[in-house]
Design an enzyme around this catalytic site. Sequence first.
Site, PDB file in Angstrom:
ATOM      1  N   SER A 401       5.521   6.459  -2.072  1.00  0.00           N
ATOM      2  CA  SER A 401       5.353   7.353  -0.770  1.00  0.00           C
ATOM      3  C   SER A 401       4.254   8.643  -1.053  1.00  0.00           C
ATOM      4  CB  SER A 401       6.919   7.800  -0.425  1.00  0.00           C
ATOM      5  OG  SER A 401       7.965   6.966  -0.867  1.00  0.00           O
ATOM      6  N   HIS A 422       2.682   1.193   1.855  1.00  0.00           N
ATOM      7  CA  HIS A 422       3.972   2.211   2.033  1.00  0.00           C
ATOM      8  C   HIS A 422       4.559   1.833   3.358  1.00  0.00           C
ATOM      9  CE1 HIS A 422       5.519   6.429   3.039  1.00  0.00           C
ATOM     10  NE2 HIS A 422       6.516   5.700   2.052  1.00  0.00           N
ATOM     11  N   GLU A 434       1.921   2.364   5.932  1.00  0.00           N
ATOM     12  CA  GLU A 434       0.714   2.859   5.437  1.00  0.00           C
ATOM     13  C   GLU A 434      -0.082   1.934   4.469  1.00  0.00           C
ATOM     14  OE1 GLU A 434       1.069   7.717   5.984  1.00  0.00           O
ATOM     15  OE2 GLU A 434       1.891   6.750   4.424  1.00  0.00           O
ATOM     16  N   ASN A 472       3.846  11.563   5.109  1.00  0.00           N
ATOM     17  CA  ASN A 472       4.761  12.407   4.412  1.00  0.00           C
ATOM     18  C   ASN A 472       4.047  13.663   3.826  1.00  0.00           C
ATOM     19  OD1 ASN A 472       7.006  11.028   4.266  1.00  0.00           O
ATOM     20  ND2 ASN A 472       6.443   9.900   2.350  1.00  0.00           N
TER      21      ASN A 472
END
Length: 674
Positions: A401, A422, A434, A472
């Site tokens: 992540s 991801h 992602e 994130n």
Amino acid sequence: MIETKLHGDVLEIVLAHPPVNALGEAVRKGLYGAIADAQADDRVKAIVIRGSGRLFSGGADITEFGQPLVPPALPEVVDATEASAKPVVAAIHGLALGGGLEVALGCHYRIAARGAKLGLPEVTLGLLPGAGGTQRLPRLVGIETALGMIVSGVPVSAAKAAEIGLVDRLADEDRLVEEAIAFARTLNEPRRTGERSVPADPALFERFAVENARKIRGLDAPQACMEAIKAATELPLDKGQEKERALFASLVAGDQSRALRHAFFAERAAAKIDGLPKDLPLRPIARVGVIGAGTMGGGISMNFLSAGIPVTIVEMTQEALDRGAALVRKNYEATAAKGRLTSEQVEKAMGLLTPTLDFDALADCDLIIEAVYENMAVKKEIFARLDGVAKTGAMLASNTSYLSIDEIAAATGRPQDVLGLHFFSPANVMKLVEVVRGAKTAPEVLATGMDLARRIGKMPVVAGVCYGFIGNRMLIPRQSNADALLLEGATPEQVDRVHTRFGMPMGPFQMADLAGVDIGWHRDPERIDSLRDALCAQGRWGQKTQAGYYDYDEKRKPSPSPVVTEAIDAFRRKAGIAPRAISDEEIIVRTLYTMVNEGAKILDEGIAQRASDIDVVWIHGYGWPRHTGGPMFWADQMGHETIVEALERYAHRLGDAFTISPLLERRPAGSDFP
Ligand code: 3H9
């Protein structure tokens, strides 16, 4: 755009405007003209309308909304079709959506291929069916069914359409046109749906509104759909259509529809990879390996199993492997219990799963996804080992992540085969992936990753390498400001309420409690540098321990926690902070505008290809309210000057390291993100 062919006394009109036969200006004009010509042509006794290619029609041309309308408008075309003195049959295959279905509703009869789907999805674009759909559908199938279809926007199958009276006949797809022509030949009279009436039933509308209140809260379009359908029960067709048109006009000019249309095109743009040819040959992926049978590894595996792709899943201990496989089964069985899978489908998916302790079993996998915990040393060790096991040409992916794909790739002798995939938790549910492009990732590896993600029903977005990628990384300023706001005087409830009122499914502290407050915690109860450390040291790890930023009862219902209030007070005393009243506006600026600012940096650095990709990440990975279009579109609508001005106003509270994105600052007033 429109092709016609005479079959004896039946005229076939074909909508021929690939890829989806959208009803743009030229198609409308052509169809209108063909219907008019047919009236005057004595050779024509009946008419069949169908679509060419893979569907009947995907509806009005969405790109024309917001532009000046060039006549004939779609309602006129549909009215002219219904007014035809000669019987008109719609022959539907593939999809008839939105304006496409409205054209079919203007036809006197409908015959559908068995695999077809019919629906009015306008509400998903913040609109209502504006070419008579809200008036004709209830007249044909009744108010309750029409309300369900129009307010949800979900299409129905051909079989269902036949059952509810939306289509008159079903046919095999390869015989559809032939049967439609033969059927048209038997018809003597037009049969106009608009001439029917439908009885008023105000109680039904009230009940429907109450039952669906939660789903449609805060949204303009569902409300307008209900109002228009109600008009169908109270007014003759022409007056009902006037009402429908007025409601459509106000929706199409509104912020919500503009944002939802943006989201529609953003999702399609996200599939495109800048600088890569569209026809790049992809690597074949017939078997996938997953390393780690935890919640993430199991969830990731389910996506492939459900799509019919076999998965080899590897763990270190038999216990962890058994637990992982059992969790996959449990998830499938829960879905089956809801009636969304048959037990055969569950067994079929489970039959494709090969759990093993043997790392070498990954040798025949075309793609291997590492899904172990976030630790660079561990990941590097796994990739170095994989390098020795994976077959030549296999793609090697990490589900990290945050960590650098380049550093992970450097642990192998084949960095060109390495990429990030991801997934978001729960990985079998959340749509976002992602797809992280490392400095050395080969173009066809990236393209294969994107294609595969789509094949398993995900919404992939390309991201470059940086700490936290797109999603994130944007959480970081949001969380650090949310944490700081607690010490300065806000409560978790206040911060979370601002976010849920904005339309997020949950606020930062609710999210922390759901994900686990202890994620990333150093696990030393003596070392307390933050409020989070203090909560973790007390075993307040979130929902799983029934205590985190909130207290939870057995049903996971949260309530404000006096323990947390006390912990916050203790921190304030220690840091010498006198709490002050925090306005909701400050929370928005510090937790949402700072995210936009980070998004602008991500864009400027080329981590995201385009602003709309960032919107897709937040809509599909974090539940950002779709009707605001995503953070970057939202910022465009607000005006970048507004954001810069507010960030400058609060700069003294945003920490020494805070800087305003050069991209935000340097865009000329009134311009949008690229
Ligand atoms: C309406 O009908 C209003 C009326 O009630 C009243 C009017 C007065 N227009 O999705 P794909 C493009 S509102 C323009 O990748 P798929 C799309 O952008 C409309 N363009 O294919 C893409 O372009 P590109 C109600 C459209 O096979 C390309 O076509 N209808 C439209 O995965 C291929 O699309 C809807 O809401 C359009 N209507 O899925 C249905 N549709 O290649 C909207 C598509 O440049 N459409 N494009 O990226 C869909 O849901 C899907 O496109 C469909 C095909 C299921 C049809």
